[in-house]
Scaffold this active site. Structure first.
Site, PDB file in Angstrom:
ATOM      1  N   GLY A  77      -4.018  10.047   8.502  1.00 58.49           N
ATOM      2  CA  GLY A  77      -2.944  10.135   7.507  1.00 58.49           C
ATOM      3  C   GLY A  77      -2.648  11.579   7.127  1.00 58.49           C
ATOM      4  N   ASP A  78      -1.597  11.756   6.333  1.00 59.88           N
ATOM      5  CA  ASP A  78      -1.199  13.077   5.818  1.00 59.88           C
ATOM      6  C   ASP A  78      -0.821  14.055   6.930  1.00 59.88           C
ATOM      7  OD1 ASP A  78      -1.930  12.102   3.256  1.00 59.88           O
ATOM      8  OD2 ASP A  78      -4.017  12.567   3.708  1.00 59.88           O
ATOM      9  N   LYS A 122       4.369  12.912   8.214  1.00 64.12           N
ATOM     10  CA  LYS A 122       5.341  11.915   8.707  1.00 64.12           C
ATOM     11  C   LYS A 122       6.640  11.955   7.905  1.00 64.12           C
ATOM     12  CE  LYS A 122       2.178   8.769   7.990  1.00 64.12           C
ATOM     13  NZ  LYS A 122       1.003   9.623   7.780  1.00 64.12           N
ATOM     14  N   LYS A 172       8.250  14.413   6.452  1.00 71.22           N
ATOM     15  CA  LYS A 172       9.167  15.468   6.886  1.00 71.22           C
ATOM     16  C   LYS A 172       9.848  15.063   8.200  1.00 71.22           C
ATOM     17  CE  LYS A 172       9.571  19.943   8.993  1.00 71.22           C
ATOM     18  NZ  LYS A 172       9.227  21.334   9.156  1.00 71.22           N
ATOM     19  N   ALA A 186       0.497   5.572   0.178  1.00 68.49           N
ATOM     20  CA  ALA A 186       1.112   6.643   0.971  1.00 68.49           C
ATOM     21  C   ALA A 186       1.738   7.682   0.050  1.00 68.49           C
ATOM     22  CB  ALA A 186       2.193   6.053   1.875  1.00 68.49           C
ATOM     23  N   GLY A 187       1.860   8.893   0.536  1.00 65.91           N
ATOM     24  CA  GLY A 187       2.563   9.938  -0.214  1.00 65.91           C
ATOM     25  C   GLY A 187       3.317  10.779   0.797  1.00 65.91           C
ATOM     26  N   HIS A 188       4.584  10.459   1.006  1.00 68.77           N
ATOM     27  CA  HIS A 188       5.370  11.171   2.023  1.00 68.77           C
ATOM     28  C   HIS A 188       6.207  12.255   1.348  1.00 68.77           C
ATOM     29  CE1 HIS A 188       4.938   7.634   5.066  1.00 68.77           C
ATOM     30  NE2 HIS A 188       3.808   8.190   4.722  1.00 68.77           N
ATOM     31  N   THR A 189       5.891  13.502   1.689  1.00 70.15           N
ATOM     32  CA  THR A 189       6.517  14.636   1.011  1.00 70.15           C
ATOM     33  C   THR A 189       7.715  15.135   1.814  1.00 70.15           C
ATOM     34  OG1 THR A 189       4.343  15.230   0.201  1.00 70.15           O
ATOM     35  CG2 THR A 189       6.039  16.925   0.020  1.00 70.15           C
ATOM     36  N   GLN A 212      -0.083   6.172   6.437  1.00 72.34           N
ATOM     37  CA  GLN A 212      -1.466   6.459   6.849  1.00 72.34           C
ATOM     38  C   GLN A 212      -1.506   6.899   8.329  1.00 72.34           C
ATOM     39  OE1 GLN A 212      -1.090   3.134   5.036  1.00 72.34           O
ATOM     40  NE2 GLN A 212      -1.041   4.534   3.321  1.00 72.34           N
ATOM     41  N   THR A 244      -0.924  11.534  -3.262  1.00 67.93           N
ATOM     42  CA  THR A 244      -0.947  10.354  -4.131  1.00 67.93           C
ATOM     43  C   THR A 244      -2.013  10.492  -5.204  1.00 67.93           C
ATOM     44  OG1 THR A 244      -0.158   8.979  -2.336  1.00 67.93           O
ATOM     45  CG2 THR A 244      -1.260   7.824  -4.129  1.00 67.93           C
ATOM     46  N   ASP A 248       1.590  26.652  11.305  1.00 66.13           N
ATOM     47  CA  ASP A 248       1.573  27.909  10.541  1.00 66.13           C
ATOM     48  C   ASP A 248       0.262  28.125   9.789  1.00 66.13           C
ATOM     49  OD1 ASP A 248       2.756  25.571   9.195  1.00 66.13           O
ATOM     50  OD2 ASP A 248       2.657  26.844   7.405  1.00 66.13           O
TER      51      ASP A 248
HETATM   52  P1  IMP Z   1      -6.629   2.327   0.523  1.00 63.77           P
HETATM   53  O1  IMP Z   1      -5.544   2.388   1.560  1.00 63.77           O
HETATM   54  O2  IMP Z   1      -6.194   2.781  -0.843  1.00 63.77           O
HETATM   55  O3  IMP Z   1      -7.311   1.005   0.509  1.00 63.77           O
HETATM   56  O4  IMP Z   1      -7.763   3.397   0.959  1.00 63.77           O
HETATM   57  C1  IMP Z   1      -8.543   3.220   2.142  1.00 63.77           C
HETATM   58  C2  IMP Z   1      -8.790   4.558   2.829  1.00 63.77           C
HETATM   59  O5  IMP Z   1      -7.567   5.038   3.366  1.00 63.77           O
HETATM   60  C3  IMP Z   1      -9.288   5.661   1.894  1.00 63.77           C
HETATM   61  O6  IMP Z   1     -10.168   6.508   2.617  1.00 63.77           O
HETATM   62  C4  IMP Z   1      -8.034   6.429   1.543  1.00 63.77           C
HETATM   63  O7  IMP Z   1      -8.294   7.765   1.175  1.00 63.77           O
HETATM   64  C5  IMP Z   1      -7.284   6.346   2.863  1.00 63.77           C
HETATM   65  N1  IMP Z   1      -5.838   6.441   2.680  1.00 63.77           N
HETATM   66  C6  IMP Z   1      -4.993   5.492   2.223  1.00 63.77           C
HETATM   67  N2  IMP Z   1      -3.738   5.926   2.224  1.00 63.77           N
HETATM   68  C7  IMP Z   1      -3.770   7.179   2.708  1.00 63.77           C
HETATM   69  C8  IMP Z   1      -2.752   8.150   2.995  1.00 63.77           C
HETATM   70  O8  IMP Z   1      -1.544   7.927   2.821  1.00 63.77           O
HETATM   71  N3  IMP Z   1      -3.185   9.324   3.508  1.00 63.77           N
HETATM   72  C9  IMP Z   1      -4.497   9.583   3.766  1.00 63.77           C
HETATM   73  N4  IMP Z   1      -5.471   8.706   3.530  1.00 63.77           N
HETATM   74  C10 IMP Z   1      -5.107   7.513   3.008  1.00 63.77           C
END
Ligand code: IMP
Length: 422
Positions: free
Chosen positions: A12-13, A16, A18, A39-42, A220, A296, A329
């Site tokens: 994840g992170d 995606k 962008k 999720a946290g899509h910036t 993710q 997030t 970068d």
């Molecule tokens: P959950 O999705 O909140 O159940 O978390 C399960 C695992 O997935 C944890 O290790 C979270 O940190 C990771 N995780 C969930 N969503 C993200 C994401 O958008 N980016 C990175 N890690 C994530």
């Protein structure tokens, strides 16, 4: 057939948001297929930064329809407030946002269950994601189509709260939740969402039939996949490309492009094995320069070198037709850059990823050391402006994985992008 997919190839992170925002003008529809507000899509443009948790990253492209598919779990409060924020910015969602009536809702008892259960064991985002998917599979979940019908929602919620309270109070000494209090908020939220909830699968099938182009947006990453990730340190859905079929109702034969997003290094939030993790000054440097803090939860991300063994596994799972390398970068200014090309596990050396969480936790990575570069590349927009050492890293990613790198991201803004014609 015209479905393209954007998938995170790591934990994840990867950036995606962008990439989806950049590609959106070429599509008629952008559709999220799994995950939720974890999720946290910036997205950053013209000096603005917006972080989306539930809405597809096409919302800032006027004219593009946005779909939240049946595979997504929706937190109604988070969704309504995100919709308000986007509309206040001047992006109308009426008729543009469509939410699957079969998407499951995250309700207050899901977060309560996650608090008393296993959140710390895995390091989840505490957004109630796992408990909501658990209810989906147990066939007791409440779906968006029920949320928007006040009578039906009232009945379903009262009986679910009673059931959930037997676990919360009986097993964990929780004071229990009050169904009427939840209804006081959530009936209104349901009514606010009612105009957006529909049969999105039928809509997508009609769009395909009319020759429209669909971009499926994953959340993710592949290594957090419930089936193919580092179980149990995973999320509760399928971020891999297969999730597009089950999370939107699109057939595999409609997919003709699968774009894998990889950072030029690796990060992970939460617990679980991470063979190339750097707990030294270089890891701290990557975290600082890459601003590696969760979009997030704000948690510091664990950082490490690019793991090509894991990336190749991800290519196999997803069938990437191309790769986008982001955050190149961030590596500027390092004397050398390492990429992991082999794992040493229990005295044997492997160049392929074996999905065994215990073994991964006892892996010593073997690296190839590449030359670094000093030049600031954050304003490069053409391949010939990039230093040869940066291009050598890109070439090594392609030669190891067998997938061509088509795009490089050199910063968070839309303009900080290099298209490679090779
Ligand atoms: P959950 O999705 O909140 O159940 O978390 C399960 C695992 O997935 C944890 O290790 C979270 O940190 C990771 N995780 C969930 N969503 C993200 C994401 O958008 N980016 C990175 N890690 C994530």
């Amino acid at each position: 057939m015209a479905v393209s997919v954007v998938v995170g190839s790591q934990w994840g992170d990867e950036g995606k948001g962008k990439v989806v925002d950049l590609l959106a003008p070429q599509f008629d529809i952008v559709a999220r297929y799994q995950g939720g507000a974890n999720a946290g899509h910036t997205i950053r443009w013209d000096g603005q930064t917006q972080v989306l948790h539930l809405l597809p990253s096409g919302v800032f492209t006027p004219g593009v329809q946005c779909v939240i598919g049946n595979g997504v779990v929706i937190e109604p409060k988070a969704l309504v407030s995100e919709m308000q924020k986007v509309q206040e910015l001047g992006y109308d969602l009426t008729g543009r946002l469509l939410i699957s009536r079969n998407a499951h809702c995250i309700l207050p008892y899901h977060k309560a269950i996650e608090e008393v259960l296993s959140a710390d064991r895995i390091g989840t985002t505490r957004r109630g994601i796992g408990p909501a998917y658990t209810d989906k599979v147990a066939r007791v979940g409440i779906r968006a189509g029920e949320l928007v019908d006040p009578d039906l929602f009232g009945q379903r919620l009262r009986s679910e709260v009673a059931r959930q309270n037997t676990v919360l109070c009986g097993a964990y000494g929780h004071p229990g939740l009050d169904a009427e209090e939840i209804l006081a908020d959530y009936v209104d939220l349901g009514l606010e969402l009612a105009g957006y909830v529909t049969d999105t699968t039928e809509l997508l099938h009609r769009a395909l039939g009319a020759g429209k182009k669909i971009l499926a947006e994953g959340a993710q990453g592949a290594l957090l996949d419930i089936d193919f990730g580092t179980y149990p340190y995973v999320t509760s859905s399928n971020p891999t490309a297969g999730g597009v079929c089950t999370g939107l109702g699109l057939p595999p034969t409609a997919i003709n492009q699968v774009i894998g997003i990889t950072k030029a290094y690796c990060t992970r939030v939460g617990h679980g094995p991470f063979p190339t993790e750097l707990t030294d000054a270089t890891g701290a440097h990557l975290r600082k320069v890459g601003a590696e803090f969760g979009a997030t939860t704000g948690r510091p991300r664990r950082c490490g070198w690019l793991d090509l063994v894991a990336l190749k596994y991800s290519c196999g799972l997803n069938g990437f037709t191309e790769l986008v390398v982001t955050k190149l970068d961030v590596l500027s200014g390092l004397d050398t850059v390492k990429v992991c090309t082999e794992y040493e596990q229990g005295g044997t050396t492997k160049s392929h990823f074996v999905n065994d969480t215990r073994a991964l936790g006892m892996t010593t990575p073997r690296y190839e050391v590449l030359e670094g570069w000093t030049q600031d590349i954050s304003n490069c927009t053409q391949a010939d402006e990039l230093p040869p050492a940066a291009l050598a890293l890109i070439d090594r990613i392609s030669s190891f994985t067998g997938v061509r790198v088509k795009t490089i991201s050199t910063g968070p803004n839309r303009a900080q992008t290099v298209e490679l014609s090779r």
